[in-house]
Write an enzyme that holds these catalytic residues in place. Structure first.
Site, PDB file in Angstrom:
ATOM      1  CE  LYS A 122      -4.102  -1.973   0.197  1.00 59.46           C
ATOM      2  NZ  LYS A 122      -5.028  -1.886  -0.931  1.00 59.46           N
ATOM      3  CD  GLU A 163       0.805  16.324   7.499  1.00 56.88           C
ATOM      4  OE1 GLU A 163       0.086  15.383   7.125  1.00 56.88           O
ATOM      5  OE2 GLU A 163       0.382  17.262   8.191  1.00 56.88           O
ATOM      6  CD  GLU A 202      -1.881  16.783   2.082  1.00 50.62           C
ATOM      7  OE1 GLU A 202      -1.254  17.187   1.075  1.00 50.62           O
ATOM      8  OE2 GLU A 202      -1.339  16.172   3.012  1.00 50.62           O
ATOM      9  NE  ARG A 249      -5.100  11.975  -3.548  1.00 51.30           N
ATOM     10  CZ  ARG A 249      -4.871  11.678  -4.814  1.00 51.30           C
ATOM     11  NH1 ARG A 249      -5.797  11.871  -5.737  1.00 51.30           N
ATOM     12  NH2 ARG A 249      -3.712  11.185  -5.190  1.00 51.30           N
ATOM     13  N   GLY A 309      -3.033  17.298   8.045  1.00 52.28           N
ATOM     14  CA  GLY A 309      -3.596  17.109   9.387  1.00 52.28           C
ATOM     15  C   GLY A 309      -2.607  16.524  10.365  1.00 52.28           C
TER      16      GLY A 309
HETATM   17  C1  1HE Z   1      -3.066   3.830  -1.104  1.00 47.51           C
HETATM   18  C2  1HE Z   1      -2.488   5.106  -0.971  1.00 47.51           C
HETATM   19  C3  1HE Z   1      -3.019   5.975   0.018  1.00 47.51           C
HETATM   20  C4  1HE Z   1      -1.443   4.061  -2.544  1.00 47.51           C
HETATM   21  N1  1HE Z   1      -4.042   5.534   0.764  1.00 47.51           N
HETATM   22  N2  1HE Z   1      -4.088   3.448  -0.349  1.00 47.51           N
HETATM   23  N3  1HE Z   1      -1.781  10.530  -0.701  1.00 47.51           N
HETATM   24  C5  1HE Z   1      -1.916  10.541  -2.044  1.00 47.51           C
HETATM   25  O1  1HE Z   1      -2.778  11.201  -2.588  1.00 47.51           O
HETATM   26  C6  1HE Z   1      -0.966   9.673  -2.811  1.00 47.51           C
HETATM   27  C7  1HE Z   1      -1.711   8.517  -3.426  1.00 47.51           C
HETATM   28  N4  1HE Z   1      -0.821   7.515  -3.970  1.00 47.51           N
HETATM   29  C8  1HE Z   1      -0.194   7.643  -5.191  1.00 47.51           C
HETATM   30  O2  1HE Z   1      -0.201   8.693  -5.806  1.00 47.51           O
HETATM   31  C9  1HE Z   1       0.514   6.432  -5.713  1.00 47.51           C
HETATM   32  O3  1HE Z   1       0.006   5.297  -5.025  1.00 47.51           O
HETATM   33  C10 1HE Z   1       2.060   6.460  -5.556  1.00 47.51           C
HETATM   34  C11 1HE Z   1       2.650   7.507  -6.500  1.00 47.51           C
HETATM   35  C12 1HE Z   1       2.482   6.744  -4.131  1.00 47.51           C
HETATM   36  C13 1HE Z   1       2.619   5.060  -5.915  1.00 47.51           C
HETATM   37  O4  1HE Z   1       2.154   4.688  -7.204  1.00 47.51           O
HETATM   38  P1  1HE Z   1       2.221   3.145  -7.639  1.00 47.51           P
HETATM   39  O5  1HE Z   1       1.806   3.080  -9.078  1.00 47.51           O
HETATM   40  O6  1HE Z   1       3.541   2.581  -7.270  1.00 47.51           O
HETATM   41  O7  1HE Z   1       1.154   2.362  -6.718  1.00 47.51           O
HETATM   42  P2  1HE Z   1      -0.455   2.324  -6.815  1.00 47.51           P
HETATM   43  O8  1HE Z   1      -0.860   1.297  -7.801  1.00 47.51           O
HETATM   44  O9  1HE Z   1      -1.031   3.694  -6.980  1.00 47.51           O
HETATM   45  O10 1HE Z   1      -0.854   1.864  -5.348  1.00 47.51           O
HETATM   46  C14 1HE Z   1      -0.619   0.548  -4.869  1.00 47.51           C
HETATM   47  C15 1HE Z   1      -1.674   0.249  -3.840  1.00 47.51           C
HETATM   48  O11 1HE Z   1      -1.526   1.150  -2.730  1.00 47.51           O
HETATM   49  C16 1HE Z   1      -3.088   0.474  -4.360  1.00 47.51           C
HETATM   50  O12 1HE Z   1      -3.936  -0.416  -3.704  1.00 47.51           O
HETATM   51  P3  1HE Z   1      -4.446  -1.781  -4.452  1.00 47.51           P
HETATM   52  O13 1HE Z   1      -5.287  -2.465  -3.432  1.00 47.51           O
HETATM   53  O14 1HE Z   1      -5.188  -1.304  -5.667  1.00 47.51           O
HETATM   54  O15 1HE Z   1      -3.179  -2.529  -4.809  1.00 47.51           O
HETATM   55  C17 1HE Z   1      -3.387   1.888  -3.897  1.00 47.51           C
HETATM   56  O16 1HE Z   1      -4.790   2.128  -3.752  1.00 47.51           O
HETATM   57  C18 1HE Z   1      -2.714   1.881  -2.542  1.00 47.51           C
HETATM   58  N5  1HE Z   1      -2.411   3.222  -2.086  1.00 47.51           N
HETATM   59  N6  1HE Z   1      -1.494   5.212  -1.877  1.00 47.51           N
HETATM   60  C19 1HE Z   1      -4.556   4.304   0.562  1.00 47.51           C
HETATM   61  N7  1HE Z   1      -2.509   7.183   0.252  1.00 47.51           N
HETATM   62  C20 1HE Z   1      -2.815  13.552   8.253  1.00 47.51           C
HETATM   63  S1  1HE Z   1      -3.411  14.308   6.883  1.00 47.51           S
HETATM   64  C21 1HE Z   1      -2.394  13.808   5.559  1.00 47.51           C
HETATM   65  C22 1HE Z   1      -3.136  13.912   4.285  1.00 47.51           C
HETATM   66  C23 1HE Z   1      -2.472  13.148   3.192  1.00 47.51           C
HETATM   67  O17 1HE Z   1      -1.532  12.433   3.401  1.00 47.51           O
HETATM   68  S2  1HE Z   1      -3.107  13.377   1.643  1.00 47.51           S
HETATM   69  C24 1HE Z   1      -2.058  12.491   0.601  1.00 47.51           C
HETATM   70  C25 1HE Z   1      -2.652  11.186   0.205  1.00 47.51           C
END
Ligand code: 1HE
Length: 261
Positions: free
Chosen positions: A28, A115, A135, A138, A143
């Site tokens: 993940k 963070e 963020e 999204r 946070g």
């Molecule tokens: C996740 C998450 C996640 C991946 N929560 N499940 N963060 C984001 O907006 C970043 C979101 N993630 C991405 O942009 C990409 O996953 C990556 C660039 C980091 C990696 O890409 P990649 O192609 O290597 O992996 P993937 O196919 O996107 O993800 C693999 C799996 O991880 C997939 O799940 P699966 O069940 O389909 O295999 C994704 O759904 C899962 N996954 N990132 C949940 N973030 C305290 S407040 C803080 C606020 C924030 O942090 S906002 C930022 C959120």
């Protein structure tokens, strides 16, 4: 204190006075779910006294994809406040805890992952690292203390840009901006992190406490209060037997010189 049981998403190793804690949920992309964040709290709260510095790194291609968005989708506004408050408490315990923490960053260092990294004391970035705060896109906000810590690192204006536009900074940009302190090649981060943690662990406990817990407070005070606090902590550290021994060692030519190699 004995280390309590940790979740599967965290792995721990000991190397003498150093503990290495690894985010271990690469499937993940090391997204930070409650279990992992609470596990970090347990890890830091139950560190044996013999651990003098910690290295935080991550398995897989990415350091962390940030907050686990699958948990967020079920949170109400009230739950969201509580959730953020929990992250604040835990990340504060890392930043103002007992042991200095060196984080080793690679791949995505996104949102809550950034963070978390910002709550550590020294950041080593591999050249694959990149930073983002998606963020804005999204529909949420940082946070985990990001709006408190990141402006102190890179300024409000750069943080606005990251959040408004969803841009990324690469590892070299992050190094130039002060996100990372050290920039190393791919796969070289852990060795560098351990080397730095060993040096930190070799300092006196009183000085490490002062650097971690007093210096940042002085930096947030007015000058007059800062000078008073500095005098006090300078007196406390230099008055210790440990400081006397270290200074005597230097004067009697037993301690290392400060040279640039
Ligand atoms: C996740 C998450 C996640 C991946 N929560 N499940 N963060 C984001 O907006 C970043 C979101 N993630 C991405 O942009 C990409 O996953 C990556 C660039 C980091 C990696 O890409 P990649 O192609 O290597 O992996 P993937 O196919 O996107 O993800 C693999 C799996 O991880 C997939 O799940 P699966 O069940 O389909 O295999 C994704 O759904 C899962 N996954 N990132 C949940 N973030 C305290 S407040 C803080 C606020 C924030 O942090 S906002 C930022 C959120």
């Amino acid at each position: 204190m004995a280390q309590r049981r940790l979740p599967k998403s965290l792995k721990v190793q000991r190397r003498g006075a150093i503990a290495i804690v690894t985010l271990a949920r690469p499937e993940k992309r090391n997204a930070l779910n409650d279990t992992t964040v609470l596990g970090l709290e347990t890890f830091f709260a139950t560190l044996p006294a013999s651990v003098k510095a910690v290295v935080l790194n991550a398995e897989g291609k990415h350091f962390s994809a940030g907050l686990d968005l699958s948990e967020l989708k079920v949170l109400s506004t009230e739950d969201g406040i509580a959730h953020s408050h929990i992250w604040h408490g835990i990340f504060d315990k890392i930043e103002f805890g007992r042991v200095p923490v060196v984080s080793v960053l690679h791949g995505a260092v996104i949102g809550g992952g950034l963070e978390l990294a910002a709550a550590t004391h020294i950041r080593v970035a591999e050249r694959t690292a990149y930073y983002a705060l998606p963020e804005g896109s999204r529909g949420i906000f940082v946070g985990g203390g990001g709006s408190v810590r990141l402006p102190r690192l890179i300024g409000v204006s750069r943080m606005m840009d990251l959040m408004f536009t969803g841009r990324t900074y690469g590892a070299e940009e992050g190094q130039a901006l002060g996100i990372s302190h050290y920039l190393v090649g791919p796969g070289e981060g852990l060795a560098k992190g351990i080397e730095l943690a060993k040096r930190i662990a070799g300092n006196s406990l009183a000085t490490n406490f002062a650097i971690m817990n007093v210096l940042p407070r002085i930096a947030e005070q007015d000058r007059a209060s800062g000078y008073v606090m500095e005098s006090l902590i300078a007196a406390v550290t230099q008055g210790s037997d440990e400081a006397k021994k270290r200074i005597k060692d230097f004067l009697e030519k037993r301690a290392a010189k400060v040279e640039r190699k």
